[in-house]
Design an enzyme around this catalytic site. Structure first.
Site, PDB file in Angstrom:
ATOM      1  N   GLU A  41      -9.778  -4.713 -10.651  1.00 14.77           N
ATOM      2  CA  GLU A  41     -10.234  -3.533  -9.912  1.00 14.77           C
ATOM      3  C   GLU A  41     -10.623  -3.862  -8.477  1.00 14.77           C
ATOM      4  O   GLU A  41     -10.454  -3.042  -7.580  1.00 14.77           O
ATOM      5  CB  GLU A  41     -11.418  -2.888 -10.638  1.00 14.77           C
ATOM      6  CG  GLU A  41     -11.829  -1.542 -10.050  1.00 14.77           C
ATOM      7  CD  GLU A  41     -10.662  -0.578  -9.925  1.00 14.77           C
ATOM      8  OE1 GLU A  41     -10.654   0.221  -8.963  1.00 14.77           O
ATOM      9  OE2 GLU A  41      -9.746  -0.622 -10.771  1.00 14.77           O
ATOM     10  N   HIS A  44      -7.569  -3.464  -6.308  1.00 15.22           N
ATOM     11  CA  HIS A  44      -7.350  -2.074  -5.886  1.00 15.22           C
ATOM     12  C   HIS A  44      -8.315  -1.685  -4.764  1.00 15.22           C
ATOM     13  O   HIS A  44      -7.914  -1.142  -3.725  1.00 15.22           O
ATOM     14  CB  HIS A  44      -7.598  -1.119  -7.062  1.00 15.22           C
ATOM     15  CG  HIS A  44      -6.582  -1.179  -8.141  1.00 15.22           C
ATOM     16  ND1 HIS A  44      -5.229  -1.069  -7.921  1.00 15.22           N
ATOM     17  CD2 HIS A  44      -6.727  -1.307  -9.495  1.00 15.22           C
ATOM     18  CE1 HIS A  44      -4.585  -1.129  -9.070  1.00 15.22           C
ATOM     19  NE2 HIS A  44      -5.467  -1.289 -10.039  1.00 15.22           N
ATOM     20  N   ASP A 134      -1.959   1.918 -13.907  1.00 16.15           N
ATOM     21  CA  ASP A 134      -1.262   1.668 -12.637  1.00 16.15           C
ATOM     22  C   ASP A 134       0.196   2.120 -12.685  1.00 16.15           C
ATOM     23  O   ASP A 134       0.726   2.621 -11.694  1.00 16.15           O
ATOM     24  CB  ASP A 134      -1.338   0.177 -12.294  1.00 16.15           C
ATOM     25  CG  ASP A 134      -2.770  -0.272 -12.027  1.00 16.15           C
ATOM     26  OD1 ASP A 134      -3.572   0.576 -11.598  1.00 16.15           O
ATOM     27  OD2 ASP A 134      -3.087  -1.447 -12.255  1.00 16.15           O
TER      28      ASP A 134
END
Length: 277
Positions: A41, A44, A134
């Site tokens: 994460e 991202h 994703d």
């Protein structure tokens, strides 16, 4: 990066998964899982931060993460794709690091196998074309390049729920007693239910953001009949383009800003587009 860490929230589903691991005596494996999910994460979020996205919260989930942003479909497709793939890319260096750690005294071959298994599992699972994974986000980003935003939302949602139905069927028939997998499937179904309830709100936020940002890009002429209402016309809006609505009979061009402005006027929303100045 510190500002990003303050926005991290562990989803209750992950707490349950971690709890099951601890109760069953797999503390080290649980910590590996948590670290992998966290790094996924952060990949991202770091890329989103570089593009100056407005990040509200970062949710850590058993299969990765989900950043809650205040970007509503008007960012460039290239940005969305880069933000999406930077999570899975973290698994590549994590796997490489595990191989290097084999040469140290504190990382055993068994540790490496467990770490490798979790990395590959989370990586491959995340690439499934199911929202909010994703793979689902990539499919959604790509569909918005070929279809108007309104239509692309439904296309990607229909594809996502079809694959999720197939995955659930396989879970029930092949691995009916896999508790973690069933919990993840249940979470995905709840997510789809909530997304479906908010589908109109998502489109409204997309249009409001366009109204606020005054989007730039290539001009796209959209041919519509004179009888097309304002509410129907805005469903033809693409992301990353500036639209001119062309009414065939009179040959007049109406800028999208005027159409969107009329859409948010309750008295004009259902009027034919020919009546918009």
């Amino acid at each position: 990066m510190i500002s990003l860490l303050t926005k991290v929230h562990i989803h209750p589903v992950l707490w349950v998964v971690l709890g099951i691991g601890i109760v069953t005596g797999m503390f080290k494996e649980v910590m590996m899982l948590f670290f992998i999910v966290f790094m996924h994460e952060m990949g991202h979020s770091w890329m989103a931060h570089r593009f100056r996205w407005r990040i509200k919260k970062i949710h850590l989930l058993p299969f990765g993460g989900m950043a809650e942003t205040e970007e509503y479909g008007n960012r460039p497709v290239k940005e969305e794709i880069l933000v999406t793939i930077f999570g899975p890319l973290q698994h590549l260096w994590l796997i490489a690091a595990s191989y290097f750690l084999l040469f140290t005294p504190f990382w055993t071959f068994e540790d490496h196998q467990i770490f490798l298994f979790h990395n590959l599992t989370i990586l491959l699972f995340n690439l499934l074309p199911i929202l909010p994974l994703d793979g689902g986000k990539l499919l959604y980003s790509l569909t918005t390049s070929f279809f108007p935003f309104h239509r692309s939302y439904y296309v990607s949602f229909a594809s996502s729920i079809t694959i999720l139905s197939l995955l659930t069927f396989l879970c029930l028939t092949i691995l009916p007693f896999h508790l973690n997998l069933m919990m993840i499937a249940a979470f995905l179904w709840v997510h789809h239910y909530l997304e479906w309830k908010q589908r109109h709100y998502m489109f409204l936020r997309f249009l409001l953001e366009r109204k606020r940002l005054k989007p730039q890009g290539k001009e796209k002429v959209i041919h519509v009949p004179l009888t097309t209402t304002v509410a129907e016309a805005v469903k033809n809006v693409y992301r990353g383009k500036v639209h001119l609505f062309f009414t065939d009979k009179h040959g007049c061009l109406i800028h999208e800003a005027n159409v969107i402005e009329a859409f948010f006027d309750r008295d004009k929303r259902k009027l034919p587009i020919k009546k918009i100045p």
